[in-house]
Design a protein around this motif. Structure first.
Motif, PDB file in Angstrom:
ATOM      1  N   GLN A   1       3.444  -2.771   4.926  1.00 30.74           N
ATOM      2  CA  GLN A   1       2.064  -2.405   5.280  1.00 30.74           C
ATOM      3  C   GLN A   1       1.317  -3.557   5.950  1.00 30.74           C
ATOM      4  O   GLN A   1       0.293  -3.344   6.590  1.00 30.74           O
ATOM      5  CB  GLN A   1       1.289  -1.939   4.041  1.00 30.74           C
ATOM      6  CG  GLN A   1       1.761  -0.589   3.514  1.00 30.74           C
ATOM      7  CD  GLN A   1       0.941  -0.146   2.329  1.00 30.74           C
ATOM      8  OE1 GLN A   1       1.202  -0.542   1.203  1.00 30.74           O
ATOM      9  NE2 GLN A   1      -0.094   0.645   2.583  1.00 30.74           N
TER      10      GLN A   1
ATOM     11  N   HIS B   1       5.378   5.647  -4.758  1.00 30.55           N
ATOM     12  CA  HIS B   1       4.661   5.557  -3.475  1.00 30.55           C
ATOM     13  C   HIS B   1       5.010   4.243  -2.749  1.00 30.55           C
ATOM     14  O   HIS B   1       5.316   4.246  -1.556  1.00 30.55           O
ATOM     15  CB  HIS B   1       3.153   5.657  -3.765  1.00 30.55           C
ATOM     16  CG  HIS B   1       2.264   5.540  -2.572  1.00 30.55           C
ATOM     17  ND1 HIS B   1       1.396   6.530  -2.176  1.00 30.55           N
ATOM     18  CD2 HIS B   1       2.082   4.530  -1.690  1.00 30.55           C
ATOM     19  CE1 HIS B   1       0.743   6.139  -1.083  1.00 30.55           C
ATOM     20  NE2 HIS B   1       1.138   4.919  -0.777  1.00 30.55           N
ATOM     21  N   GLU B   2       4.973   3.134  -3.491  1.00 31.43           N
ATOM     22  CA  GLU B   2       5.221   1.825  -2.854  1.00 31.43           C
ATOM     23  C   GLU B   2       6.691   1.655  -2.459  1.00 31.43           C
ATOM     24  O   GLU B   2       6.988   1.088  -1.404  1.00 31.43           O
ATOM     25  CB  GLU B   2       4.777   0.682  -3.766  1.00 31.43           C
ATOM     26  CG  GLU B   2       3.299   0.683  -4.165  1.00 31.43           C
ATOM     27  CD  GLU B   2       2.340   0.864  -2.994  1.00 31.43           C
ATOM     28  OE1 GLU B   2       2.658   0.442  -1.868  1.00 31.43           O
ATOM     29  OE2 GLU B   2       1.266   1.461  -3.195  1.00 31.43           O
TER      30      GLU B   2
ATOM     31  N   HIS C   1       7.378   3.232   0.776  1.00 31.32           N
ATOM     32  CA  HIS C   1       6.985   2.409   1.934  1.00 31.32           C
ATOM     33  C   HIS C   1       8.135   1.519   2.404  1.00 31.32           C
ATOM     34  O   HIS C   1       8.285   1.269   3.598  1.00 31.32           O
ATOM     35  CB  HIS C   1       5.809   1.490   1.573  1.00 31.32           C
ATOM     36  CG  HIS C   1       4.457   2.124   1.720  1.00 31.32           C
ATOM     37  ND1 HIS C   1       3.981   2.595   2.919  1.00 31.32           N
ATOM     38  CD2 HIS C   1       3.455   2.338   0.827  1.00 31.32           C
ATOM     39  CE1 HIS C   1       2.749   3.075   2.753  1.00 31.32           C
ATOM     40  NE2 HIS C   1       2.407   2.935   1.487  1.00 31.32           N
TER      41      HIS C   1
ATOM     42  N   CYS D   1      -3.622   6.290   0.541  1.00 29.76           N
ATOM     43  CA  CYS D   1      -2.832   5.128   0.944  1.00 29.76           C
ATOM     44  C   CYS D   1      -3.701   4.248   1.833  1.00 29.76           C
ATOM     45  O   CYS D   1      -4.422   4.754   2.698  1.00 29.76           O
ATOM     46  CB  CYS D   1      -1.601   5.596   1.711  1.00 29.76           C
ATOM     47  SG  CYS D   1      -0.588   4.259   2.334  1.00 29.76           S
ATOM     48  N   LEU D   2      -3.614   2.938   1.631  1.00 33.72           N
ATOM     49  CA  LEU D   2      -4.410   2.011   2.453  1.00 33.72           C
ATOM     50  C   LEU D   2      -4.016   2.110   3.923  1.00 33.72           C
ATOM     51  O   LEU D   2      -4.802   1.762   4.795  1.00 33.72           O
ATOM     52  CB  LEU D   2      -4.231   0.573   1.943  1.00 33.72           C
ATOM     53  CG  LEU D   2      -4.773   0.304   0.528  1.00 33.72           C
ATOM     54  CD1 LEU D   2      -4.408  -1.103   0.092  1.00 33.72           C
ATOM     55  CD2 LEU D   2      -6.264   0.535   0.458  1.00 33.72           C
TER      56      LEU D   2
HETATM   57 NI    NI Z   1       0.567   3.462   0.585  1.00 29.12          NI
END
Ligand code: NI
Length: 171
Positions: A50, A134-135, A138, A92-93
């Motif tokens: 990210q 979730h992470e 990524h 999500c960021l």
């Molecule tokens: Ni996220």
């Protein structure tokens, strides 16, 4: 240092991350930056890709606002056990301004390394279990919107287009 969080549809977010081979000073710095960036956002978790770094590192703090912070740093995390089902709202960021319910496992066991290179095992439920899933997604180039049904994903893309048009019209 607070780093810039990449946002959808940046292609960097779709790339698979490589396992960390050595825990050195630059990795320590990466984790420090990721932690600062997550708390500044603020967010429940952040994965290295990210911020454009394709290494398998995640940071999570799923503690409630009125609780002491509980930072988890997981290097090369792998889900070794998963059970149950959950269907909770996620954001999500990297996908600002959008949230949707996602099917996940209700509890997971994750193995990985901590920042000292020690093997760790985390048993997670509820929000923490969702955050791990979730992470870790990524790290494989998967975003929560990739889990949506075609109909919901279509709605998401329409919303994105509308937001882009509004931004353009405002100029
Ligand atoms: Ni996220």
């Amino acid at each position: 240092m607070i780093r810039t969080i990449l946002t959808y549809p940046n292609p960097e977010l779709k790339k698979k991350s490589a396992p960390v081979a050595v825990i050195n000073d630059s990795l320590q710095q990466l984790v420090k930056d990721m932690t600062e960036t997550m708390y500044d956002a603020p967010g429940v978790g952040l994965a290295a890709p990210q911020i454009g770094v394709h290494q398998r590192v995640i940071v999570i703090d799923a503690s409630a606002k009125d609780e002491p912070s509980e930072l988890i740093v997981a290097i090369n995390p792998v889900i070794v056990h998963a059970e149950g089902e959950s269907y909770e709202e996620e954001g999500c960021l990297s996908v600002p301004g959008y949230a949707a319910n996602v099917r996940r496992h209700a509890s997971v066991v994750v193995k990985g390394l901590d920042l000292d290179g020690n093997e760790k095992s985390w048993r997670a439920e509820d929000l923490l279990a969702i955050a791990f899933q979730h992470e870790i997604d990524h790290l494989d180039g998967v975003l929560f919107v990739d889990h949506l049904s075609p109909l919901k994903r279509d709605l998401f893309h329409r919303k994105l287009r509308k937001a882009a048009e509004e931004k353009r019209d405002a100029k």
